[in-house]
Write a protein that holds these residues in place. Structure first.
Motif, short mmCIF file in Angstrom:
data_model
loop_
_atom_site.label_atom_id
_atom_site.label_comp_id
_atom_site.label_asym_id
_atom_site.label_seq_id
_atom_site.Cartn_x
_atom_site.Cartn_y
_atom_site.Cartn_z
N GLN A 162 31.17 30.23 49.17
CA GLN A 162 31.33 31.67 49.30
C GLN A 162 32.79 32.05 49.09
N VAL A 163 33.02 33.00 48.20
CA VAL A 163 34.37 33.46 47.88
C VAL A 163 34.35 34.98 47.79
N GLU A 164 35.54 35.54 47.74
CA GLU A 164 35.68 36.97 47.48
C GLU A 164 36.82 37.12 46.48
N PHE A 165 36.53 37.64 45.31
CA PHE A 165 37.58 37.81 44.31
C PHE A 165 37.91 39.29 44.12
N ASN A 166 39.19 39.55 43.82
CA ASN A 166 39.64 40.92 43.67
C ASN A 166 39.91 41.31 42.23
N GLN A 167 39.78 40.35 41.34
CA GLN A 167 39.95 40.62 39.91
C GLN A 167 39.08 39.65 39.14
N ALA A 168 38.45 40.14 38.08
CA ALA A 168 37.62 39.30 37.22
C ALA A 168 37.88 39.71 35.77
N LYS A 169 38.00 38.72 34.92
CA LYS A 169 38.28 39.02 33.52
C LYS A 169 37.58 38.00 32.64
N ILE A 170 36.92 38.50 31.59
CA ILE A 170 36.35 37.64 30.56
C ILE A 170 37.09 37.93 29.26
N VAL A 171 37.51 36.87 28.59
CA VAL A 171 38.21 36.99 27.31
C VAL A 171 37.72 35.91 26.37
N GLY A 172 37.99 36.12 25.08
CA GLY A 172 37.62 35.14 24.08
C GLY A 172 37.09 35.81 22.84
N ASN A 173 36.69 35.00 21.89
CA ASN A 173 36.10 35.51 20.66
C ASN A 173 35.41 34.36 19.93
N ASP A 174 34.79 34.67 18.83
CA ASP A 174 34.09 33.68 18.02
C ASP A 174 33.02 32.91 18.80
N GLY A 175 32.43 33.56 19.81
CA GLY A 175 31.33 32.94 20.53
C GLY A 175 31.71 32.04 21.68
N THR A 176 33.01 31.86 21.94
CA THR A 176 33.45 31.04 23.07
C THR A 176 34.34 31.90 23.98
N TYR A 177 34.01 31.91 25.26
CA TYR A 177 34.68 32.80 26.20
C TYR A 177 35.13 32.05 27.44
N ARG A 178 36.04 32.66 28.17
CA ARG A 178 36.49 32.11 29.45
C ARG A 178 36.52 33.25 30.47
N VAL A 179 36.25 32.88 31.71
CA VAL A 179 36.23 33.83 32.81
C VAL A 179 37.21 33.35 33.87
N GLY A 180 38.01 34.27 34.37
CA GLY A 180 38.90 34.01 35.49
C GLY A 180 38.54 34.93 36.64
N LEU A 181 38.44 34.37 37.83
CA LEU A 181 38.18 35.13 39.05
C LEU A 181 39.37 34.92 39.97
N LYS A 182 40.11 35.99 40.26
CA LYS A 182 41.32 35.90 41.09
C LYS A 182 40.97 36.22 42.54
N MET A 183 41.32 35.30 43.41
CA MET A 183 41.11 35.48 44.84
C MET A 183 42.47 35.67 45.51
N GLY A 184 42.47 35.93 46.78
CA GLY A 184 43.72 36.14 47.51
C GLY A 184 44.67 34.96 47.42
#
Length: 117
Positions: free
Chosen positions: A51-73
């Protein structure tokens, strides 16, 4: 699962911000690598129902491959190699990356309730 659509997945990620959620992260090349190359290193990670709580989430990428970052405290969850997504049971965001043969290589799942085993 469908190919990732950046704007739609970003909206889903944002819906989970600033509230307690359960995370599942899995990576593997394990058995896939060892069957064809005895010198290959098997790698993998498996985290479920943390169980976590994140305050920022971002998905980036292109050409069919992506990455997700979830920022917590006090840290980050970062998953790379994602290609597909689906909403499951109306409350779970499932993201996955598959190899050219359709085998699971990485997954990130987010839910307001614990995942079943």
């Amino acid at each position: 699962m469908e190919p990732i659509e950046l704007e739609k997945v970003q909206q889903e990620l944002d819906a989970f911000k600033d509230k307690p959620v359960y995370i599942h992260v899995e990576t593997t090349n394990g058995a896939y690598a060892s069957h064809f190359n005895k010198e290959a290193y098997n790698v993998g990670a498996y985290v479920r129902n943390v169980q976590v709580e994140f305050n920022q989430a971002k998905i980036v990428g292109n050409d069919g491959t992506y990455r997700v970052g979830l920022k917590m405290g006090k840290g980050w969850i970062y998953v790379e190699g994602l290609s597909d997504w689906v909403i499951h049971k109306k409350t779970q965001l499932l993201l996955a990356g598959h190899d050219r043969e359709g085998r699971l290589m990485v997954s990130l799942q987010i839910s307001e309730t614990p995942f079943s085993y």
